[in-house]
Design an enzyme around this catalytic site. Structure first.
Site, PDB file in Angstrom:
ATOM      1  CG  HIS A 133     -30.213  49.766 -61.101  1.00  0.00           C
ATOM      2  ND1 HIS A 133     -29.801  51.079 -61.158  1.00  0.00           N
ATOM      3  CD2 HIS A 133     -30.204  49.313 -62.385  1.00  0.00           C
ATOM      4  CE1 HIS A 133     -29.561  51.407 -62.420  1.00  0.00           C
ATOM      5  NE2 HIS A 133     -29.785  50.347 -63.181  1.00  0.00           N
ATOM      6  CD  GLU A 134     -29.962  45.653 -63.443  1.00  0.00           C
ATOM      7  OE1 GLU A 134     -30.739  45.744 -64.422  1.00  0.00           O
ATOM      8  OE2 GLU A 134     -28.882  46.274 -63.387  1.00  0.00           O
ATOM      9  CB  CYS A 155     -28.256  52.694 -65.767  1.00  0.00           C
ATOM     10  SG  CYS A 155     -29.500  51.663 -66.551  1.00  0.00           S
ATOM     11  CG  LEU A 156     -24.932  48.212 -68.672  1.00  0.00           C
ATOM     12  CD1 LEU A 156     -25.023  46.720 -68.942  1.00  0.00           C
ATOM     13  CD2 LEU A 156     -23.552  48.750 -69.003  1.00  0.00           C
ATOM     14  CG  HIS A 161     -33.837  48.431 -65.696  1.00  0.00           C
ATOM     15  ND1 HIS A 161     -33.936  49.515 -66.543  1.00  0.00           N
ATOM     16  CD2 HIS A 161     -32.588  48.494 -65.160  1.00  0.00           C
ATOM     17  CE1 HIS A 161     -32.799  50.194 -66.533  1.00  0.00           C
ATOM     18  NE2 HIS A 161     -31.962  49.595 -65.698  1.00  0.00           N
ATOM     19  N   GLY A 170     -25.022  44.388 -63.877  1.00  0.00           N
ATOM     20  CA  GLY A 170     -26.398  43.914 -63.825  1.00  0.00           C
ATOM     21  C   GLY A 170     -27.114  44.263 -65.116  1.00  0.00           C
ATOM     22  CD  GLN A 184     -30.804  47.450 -68.209  1.00  0.00           C
ATOM     23  OE1 GLN A 184     -30.652  46.556 -67.399  1.00  0.00           O
ATOM     24  NE2 GLN A 184     -29.930  48.436 -68.383  1.00  0.00           N
TER      25      GLN A 184
END
Length: 170
Positions: free
Chosen positions: A134-135, A92-93, A138, A46, A51
């Site tokens: 989660h996204e 997470c990235l 962000h 994701g 991000q």
């Protein structure tokens, strides 16, 4: 298509609240394509536009093993469908190399626009429900580390700061 730079915690730009997409046009579709390429390359499941330092409400997700189920959520709105909570380990990235358990609603309904600009609604559960929550966090300037204790969050920040300093001096 292009691979975009992923911001890493504690970069303050990750705290920016994303603005709604006014029109799903070629620019947004190109952003979606670049986000998929970036996410697959990372590799991740994701990615929110925040991000990659684009502060618009765009999310891409693909939880399939073979990268065959790309999902696009533009201007997503979430509604919990249950009071039941699920604990799942998240990574997470933007917080590379760290995984911690986070508690979230088990099932959610998402309303959004697709890559074609058409509205849709879907009920999600399991990993997909966790991923969209989660996204969406962000897009609202929140990271999964915000669900952790101050001690854990500070430990992660210090380790990532050290890695960033080492990379800058290399």
């Amino acid at each position: 298509m292009a691979i975009l730079n992923i911001l890493e915690f504690p970069d303050p730009r990750l705290r920016t609240i994303a603005k709604p997409v006014a029109e799903v046009d070629e620019r947004i579709r190109r952003l979606v394509d670049d986000m998929f390429e970036t996410m697959y390359d990372a590799p991740g499941i994701g990615l929110a536009a925040t991000q990659v330092n684009v502060h618009e409400r765009v999310i891409v997700i693909d939880i399939s093993e073979d990268k065959s189920e790309p999902l696009v959520f533009i201007n997503p709105e979430l509604q919990p469908l249950t009071d039941d909570l699920e604990q799942m380990q998240e990574g997470c990235l933007s917080v590379p190399g760290f995984y911690e358990t986070v508690t979230r609603p088990e099932r959610v309904r998402v309303r959004a626009l697709g890559r074609d600009g058409q509205p849709f609604e879907r009920d999600l559960e399991g990993l997909l429900a966790v991923c969209i929550q989660h996204e969406c966090d962000h897009l609202n300037g929140k990271l999964f580390v915000d669900y952790l204790s101050n001690l854990k969050r500070d430990r992660i920040r210090k380790k990532l700061d050290k890695i960033h300093r080492q990379q800058a001096n290399a």
